[in-house]
Design a protein around this motif. Structure first.
Motif, PDB file in Angstrom:
ATOM      1  N   ARG A  35       0.802  -1.222   0.000  1.00 41.61           N
ATOM      2  CA  ARG A  35       0.000   0.000   0.000  1.00 41.61           C
ATOM      3  C   ARG A  35       0.830   1.264   0.000  1.00 41.61           C
ATOM      4  NH1 ARG A  35      -5.458   0.676   2.316  1.00 41.61           N
ATOM      5  NH2 ARG A  35      -4.414   2.596   2.800  1.00 41.61           N
ATOM      6  N   ARG A  36       2.056   1.204   0.462  1.00 41.22           N
ATOM      7  CA  ARG A  36       2.855   2.420   0.605  1.00 41.22           C
ATOM      8  C   ARG A  36       3.359   2.886  -0.749  1.00 41.22           C
ATOM      9  NH1 ARG A  36       7.036   2.027   5.075  1.00 41.22           N
ATOM     10  NH2 ARG A  36       5.116   2.157   6.206  1.00 41.22           N
ATOM     11  N   GLU A  37       2.948   4.084  -1.137  1.00 37.02           N
ATOM     12  CA  GLU A  37       3.446   4.654  -2.379  1.00 37.02           C
ATOM     13  C   GLU A  37       4.843   5.204  -2.139  1.00 37.02           C
ATOM     14  OE1 GLU A  37       1.115   7.625  -0.067  1.00 37.02           O
ATOM     15  OE2 GLU A  37       0.629   5.673  -0.862  1.00 37.02           O
ATOM     16  N   GLU A  38       5.580   5.374  -3.211  1.00 36.64           N
ATOM     17  CA  GLU A  38       6.929   5.909  -3.098  1.00 36.64           C
ATOM     18  C   GLU A  38       6.858   7.373  -2.672  1.00 36.64           C
ATOM     19  OE1 GLU A  38      10.149   4.826  -3.343  1.00 36.64           O
ATOM     20  OE2 GLU A  38       9.201   2.864  -3.225  1.00 36.64           O
ATOM     21  N   ILE A  39       7.403   7.665  -1.519  1.00 34.79           N
ATOM     22  CA  ILE A  39       7.447   9.032  -1.028  1.00 34.79           C
ATOM     23  C   ILE A  39       8.854   9.549  -1.282  1.00 34.79           C
ATOM     24  CG2 ILE A  39       7.215  10.522   0.973  1.00 34.79           C
ATOM     25  CD1 ILE A  39       5.290   8.427   2.125  1.00 34.79           C
ATOM     26  N   PRO A  40       8.980  10.618  -2.045  1.00 38.66           N
ATOM     27  CA  PRO A  40      10.320  11.097  -2.383  1.00 38.66           C
ATOM     28  C   PRO A  40      11.051  11.680  -1.183  1.00 38.66           C
ATOM     29  CG  PRO A  40       8.656  12.624  -3.172  1.00 38.66           C
ATOM     30  CD  PRO A  40       7.924  11.437  -2.620  1.00 38.66           C
ATOM     31  N   VAL A  41      12.368  11.685  -1.272  1.00 34.29           N
ATOM     32  CA  VAL A  41      13.195  12.316  -0.260  1.00 34.29           C
ATOM     33  C   VAL A  41      13.125  13.821  -0.511  1.00 34.29           C
ATOM     34  CG1 VAL A  41      15.542  12.553   0.622  1.00 34.29           C
ATOM     35  CG2 VAL A  41      14.739  10.331  -0.177  1.00 34.29           C
ATOM     36  N   VAL A  42      12.598  14.572   0.448  1.00 34.77           N
ATOM     37  CA  VAL A  42      12.491  16.018   0.300  1.00 34.77           C
ATOM     38  C   VAL A  42      13.063  16.651   1.567  1.00 34.77           C
ATOM     39  CG1 VAL A  42      10.961  17.984  -0.080  1.00 34.77           C
ATOM     40  CG2 VAL A  42      10.402  15.760  -1.077  1.00 34.77           C
ATOM     41  N   PRO A  43      14.307  17.115   1.502  1.00 38.77           N
ATOM     42  CA  PRO A  43      14.907  17.707   2.693  1.00 38.77           C
ATOM     43  C   PRO A  43      14.277  19.056   3.042  1.00 38.77           C
ATOM     44  CG  PRO A  43      16.399  17.863   0.823  1.00 38.77           C
ATOM     45  CD  PRO A  43      15.210  17.074   0.372  1.00 38.77           C
ATOM     46  N   ALA A  44      14.328  19.382   4.328  1.00 40.01           N
ATOM     47  CA  ALA A  44      13.805  20.665   4.807  1.00 40.01           C
ATOM     48  C   ALA A  44      14.865  21.750   4.624  1.00 40.01           C
ATOM     49  CB  ALA A  44      13.431  20.546   6.283  1.00 40.01           C
ATOM     50  N   PHE A  45      14.441  22.917   4.141  1.00 34.99           N
ATOM     51  CA  PHE A  45      15.337  24.046   3.895  1.00 34.99           C
ATOM     52  C   PHE A  45      14.862  25.262   4.680  1.00 34.99           C
ATOM     53  CE2 PHE A  45      16.892  21.488   0.584  1.00 34.99           C
ATOM     54  CZ  PHE A  45      17.981  22.075  -0.023  1.00 34.99           C
ATOM     55  N   ASP A  46      15.809  26.071   5.146  1.00 37.38           N
ATOM     56  CA  ASP A  46      15.529  27.387   5.722  1.00 37.38           C
ATOM     57  C   ASP A  46      16.294  28.406   4.897  1.00 37.38           C
ATOM     58  OD1 ASP A  46      14.113  26.237   7.781  1.00 37.38           O
ATOM     59  OD2 ASP A  46      15.749  26.340   9.220  1.00 37.38           O
TER      60      ASP A  46
END
Length: 147
Positions: A35-46
């Motif tokens: 069931r788990r769709e591919e969730i992309p790696v999205v780093p947090a930015f400031d």
């Protein structure tokens, strides 16, 4: 009516909590990869700004510095990289995997003109810090008021 509502909203519209659904619990707990769709790696930015420079900080835990690519084209900063998956042991079987691996790319439009040839980037303890000097014309100028 329910034929036009996406499945996630349909569940909320019917007011059935997910944990009540035996079907959902089975697939979430015993077969999460189904069931788990591919969730992309999205780093947090400031992104912050001082009088002289733009400062960008990014949380990139587990990313090796040699796997980072930083570019400025015009007033757009692009940070790309890859968080590589660790080698799995043959005797190890996973019960739960939540960490994300893979390539990422983030582009940020900078708020002012910058000196792209004077950028400094430091990567320490999983945090990337990029300091980008502003061009002279972008720096604020104090204008005195005459009496």
């Amino acid at each position: 009516m329910f034929g036009l509502i996406p499945w996630e909203r349909r569940e909320r519209a019917l007011a059935f909590p997910r944990e009540w659904s035996l079907f959902d619990r089975f697939f979430d707990e015993w077969m999460p990869s189904v069931r788990r769709e591919e969730i992309p790696v999205v780093p947090a930015f400031d992104l912050s700004e001082t009088e002289d420079k733009i400062v960008v900080k990014a949380d990139l835990p587990g990313v090796d510095a040699k796997d980072l690519d930083i570019q400025i084209v015009g007033n757009v900063l692009t940070v790309s990289g890859e968080k590589k998956q660790e080698r799995e042991e043959k005797d190890e079987s996973y019960h739960w995997v939540e960490r994300r691996f893979g390539s990422f790319s983030r582009s940020i439009r900078l708020p002012v003109e910058v000196k792209a040839d004077e950028v400094e980037a430091v990567y320490k303890d999983g945090v990337l810090r990029i300091e980008i000097p502003k061009v002279e014309s972008a720096k604020p100028k104090k204008i005195p008021v005459k009496r």
